[in-house]
Design a protein around this motif. Sequence first.
Motif, mmCIF file in Angstrom:
data_model
loop_
_atom_site.group_PDB
_atom_site.id
_atom_site.type_symbol
_atom_site.label_atom_id
_atom_site.label_comp_id
_atom_site.label_asym_id
_atom_site.label_seq_id
_atom_site.Cartn_x
_atom_site.Cartn_y
_atom_site.Cartn_z
ATOM 1 N N SER A 110 49.120 38.032 29.942
ATOM 2 C CA SER A 110 49.064 36.920 30.892
ATOM 3 C C SER A 110 50.075 37.071 32.016
ATOM 4 O O SER A 110 49.884 36.526 33.115
ATOM 5 C CB SER A 110 49.312 35.596 30.155
ATOM 6 O OG SER A 110 50.561 35.630 29.478
ATOM 7 N N ALA A 111 51.172 37.822 31.781
ATOM 8 C CA ALA A 111 52.183 38.022 32.822
ATOM 9 C C ALA A 111 51.747 39.055 33.849
ATOM 10 O O ALA A 111 52.384 39.197 34.895
ATOM 11 C CB ALA A 111 53.501 38.458 32.186
ATOM 12 N N LEU A 112 50.656 39.768 33.558
ATOM 13 C CA LEU A 112 50.240 40.872 34.431
ATOM 14 C C LEU A 112 49.113 40.490 35.380
ATOM 15 O O LEU A 112 48.684 41.311 36.200
ATOM 16 C CB LEU A 112 49.797 42.064 33.568
ATOM 17 C CG LEU A 112 50.805 42.516 32.497
ATOM 18 C CD1 LEU A 112 50.207 43.633 31.667
ATOM 19 C CD2 LEU A 112 52.105 42.948 33.140
ATOM 20 N N VAL A 113 48.624 39.245 35.274
ATOM 21 C CA VAL A 113 47.491 38.828 36.097
ATOM 22 C C VAL A 113 47.788 38.990 37.580
ATOM 23 O O VAL A 113 46.935 39.429 38.359
ATOM 24 C CB VAL A 113 47.115 37.368 35.773
ATOM 25 C CG1 VAL A 113 46.046 36.862 36.737
ATOM 26 C CG2 VAL A 113 46.642 37.255 34.333
ATOM 27 N N ARG A 114 49.013 38.652 37.974
ATOM 28 C CA ARG A 114 49.384 38.753 39.393
ATOM 29 C C ARG A 114 49.201 40.180 39.909
ATOM 30 O O ARG A 114 48.741 40.391 41.039
ATOM 31 C CB ARG A 114 50.836 38.309 39.577
ATOM 32 C CG ARG A 114 51.402 38.559 40.970
ATOM 33 C CD ARG A 114 52.890 38.247 41.017
ATOM 34 N NE ARG A 114 53.460 38.573 42.300
ATOM 35 C CZ ARG A 114 53.510 37.750 43.335
ATOM 36 N NH1 ARG A 114 52.988 36.543 43.235
ATOM 37 N NH2 ARG A 114 54.075 38.112 44.480
ATOM 38 N N PHE A 115 49.539 41.155 39.086
ATOM 39 C CA PHE A 115 49.501 42.542 39.542
ATOM 40 C C PHE A 115 48.071 43.096 39.549
ATOM 41 O O PHE A 115 47.682 43.818 40.461
ATOM 42 C CB PHE A 115 50.407 43.401 38.658
ATOM 43 C CG PHE A 115 51.818 42.889 38.594
ATOM 44 C CD1 PHE A 115 52.655 42.985 39.691
ATOM 45 C CD2 PHE A 115 52.296 42.270 37.449
ATOM 46 C CE1 PHE A 115 53.956 42.494 39.650
ATOM 47 C CE2 PHE A 115 53.589 41.781 37.393
ATOM 48 C CZ PHE A 115 54.418 41.889 38.498
ATOM 49 N N THR A 116 47.292 42.756 38.533
ATOM 50 C CA THR A 116 45.902 43.215 38.535
ATOM 51 C C THR A 116 45.115 42.573 39.671
ATOM 52 O O THR A 116 44.194 43.186 40.220
ATOM 53 C CB THR A 116 45.245 42.914 37.179
ATOM 54 O OG1 THR A 116 45.386 41.514 36.879
ATOM 55 C CG2 THR A 116 45.908 43.721 36.070
ATOM 56 N N ALA A 117 45.510 41.346 40.056
ATOM 57 C CA ALA A 117 44.853 40.699 41.196
ATOM 58 C C ALA A 117 45.129 41.442 42.499
ATOM 59 O O ALA A 117 44.348 41.351 43.456
ATOM 60 C CB ALA A 117 45.308 39.244 41.310
ATOM 61 N N LEU A 118 46.242 42.170 42.545
ATOM 62 C CA LEU A 118 46.579 42.970 43.723
ATOM 63 C C LEU A 118 45.992 44.378 43.643
ATOM 64 O O LEU A 118 46.323 45.239 44.449
ATOM 65 C CB LEU A 118 48.104 43.072 43.864
ATOM 66 C CG LEU A 118 48.860 41.760 44.090
ATOM 67 C CD1 LEU A 118 50.365 42.000 44.061
ATOM 68 C CD2 LEU A 118 48.447 41.131 45.421
ATOM 69 N N GLU A 119 45.106 44.607 42.628
ATOM 70 C CA GLU A 119 44.477 45.901 42.389
ATOM 71 C C GLU A 119 45.510 46.973 42.036
ATOM 72 O O GLU A 119 45.348 48.153 42.341
ATOM 73 C CB GLU A 119 43.633 46.347 43.590
ATOM 74 C CG GLU A 119 42.501 45.371 43.910
ATOM 75 C CD GLU A 119 41.616 45.864 45.048
ATOM 76 O OE1 GLU A 119 41.980 46.879 45.690
ATOM 77 O OE2 GLU A 119 40.569 45.253 45.278
ATOM 78 N N ALA A 120 46.583 46.523 41.376
ATOM 79 C CA ALA A 120 47.595 47.475 40.923
ATOM 80 C C ALA A 120 47.110 48.153 39.652
ATOM 81 O O ALA A 120 46.432 47.551 38.810
ATOM 82 C CB ALA A 120 48.910 46.756 40.659
ATOM 83 N N THR A 121 47.487 49.426 39.499
ATOM 84 C CA THR A 121 47.142 50.180 38.289
ATOM 85 C C THR A 121 48.380 50.602 37.505
ATOM 86 O O THR A 121 48.269 50.947 36.330
ATOM 87 C CB THR A 121 46.316 51.429 38.640
ATOM 88 O OG1 THR A 121 47.076 52.256 39.543
ATOM 89 C CG2 THR A 121 44.999 51.031 39.301
#
Length: 515
Positions: free
Chosen positions: A89-100
């Motif tokens: 749940s803490a990683l949603v921000r980064f996946t939303a930015l298309e981070a890998t």
Amino acid sequence: MTVDARAAARRPLHLAVGGALVVATALIPSAESVAADQTSEVTIPYTCQFPSGAEKADVTIKAVLPVSAGAGEGIRPADVSVEVGLERSALVRFTALEATTLSAVAELTVRNSVGEHAADASWQQLEAPAVDLPAEDEEQVDSQGEGDGQGAGGVVLTATGDVPTVAFGSPGRATVTPAGLGLTLASFTQDGTPTSPPELAVTCEPADDEERPLARITVRDSTSPTAPSPSDPAPGEGASEPPAKPARPAPGLDPDAHRKIDDLTEARLGALDDEDPGSCPIEIPPEWVMTTAETYAAGYANAVKLDGAAALGPAFMKVVLNKRYINDSCASTVDVTSEVEFEYEGKRQLPPTKATFLSYGFMPTTATMVLEQVGPPAVVQTHTVTNTPTYPEESTVTAQLSMRLYDVKVNGVPLDVGPDCRTERPFEQVLKGYGQSYPPAGYLVAYGGNLTGYAHIPPFQGCGVGEDLDPLFTSAISSVGKKADNYTKMTQAPLCVATNPEGPDCPPKVPKPER
């Protein structure tokens, strides 16, 4: 968790003065260790504040520390690692930015305590290499943590690095306890480019009040003979070497400095009334905390009259830290004065640099310019505010300089300006830098960064052989009362401290200047 009322009442002053101890011990290498080491590990539940809300994180801290040490002996934790487990749940921000991938720089606050005395140290610049982020449609792995170190679809970031020494000033049972944690998280897309925004700063605090020390260390009276480690063979039972000698005092710091500073603190506390005293400064004698360091600085001087920027440096700087150290816990400030000497080929100056300017707006003139340091050493004054979590600070560097010109060509033709073409008097160069300690950002004396400021260039004299060329250079270079004519930006590298020659910033590095 209960807190002793007397200790709580005096904590602001004591911990602020303790900061002087942290600074001092961070600048000295570990003394010889005479005790066996212990590999210490503790796992602490943290709550981290993300933009979306609070997130849980299990943090495991590991380090190698001695079982015992002498009072005043410098101890440097080795093999330090901070493993931060972030849930999906803490990683949603980064996946939303298309981070890998996700990497981090961690800063852990560690409370070092012995008896009633405590001081916080900062384990900074612990770097965690990039790890792969789980894909949005990836099935969550089970709670056993299978799947390349990721539990429940989260990630584990492992930060490592060198940390400062610590010294306990009085004998007793000492503890090293993790406290607040800061993370600077950097995210990257599939092709390796940073996301927008590229970083996120996150603060974390222990999720409960339970104290979970990383290690417990027996602190011996430094005047007592060293007791053998339990693992050492007894005399006559196979001991191949003579008993270890007591540890040497750490160089550069009075071995009794901790006790002396504590005495100053107690004396000040005893003099305070119940009412707010407004100010209660304590000045730490320089012989207790003063040390030397070296670094480089490089940058540019932008001048309207030069129609461009003249490169400056890289300038080699010899630094004397903590010439004056004043802690005022009642005003929540710490003021530190240090000194700097520039050096190039044995002279007090910056390296020569070529500058090009347009004489009278149309005639190209080139000259080699040298900034020479005159008068007393340059002064570095740092003012820190300690009643905010970030510890913001302002640093001001003031130097007295003289500008000399030689090897001059006008429109490609050499012009003999003589050996002493210089400003008619020294001028003051003032540079300022702003930063914060928690997490470290901006300009900090120990870690370097950018300094900016202005200078007023006086008229020139002594220029010309057979003809007076003073007006040429005065009109082309000297200030006309507008500070904007002479804007300077210097980038300082981190300090290489003489008492820690094996540190990561030694030998001193040359920074890349910024315009």
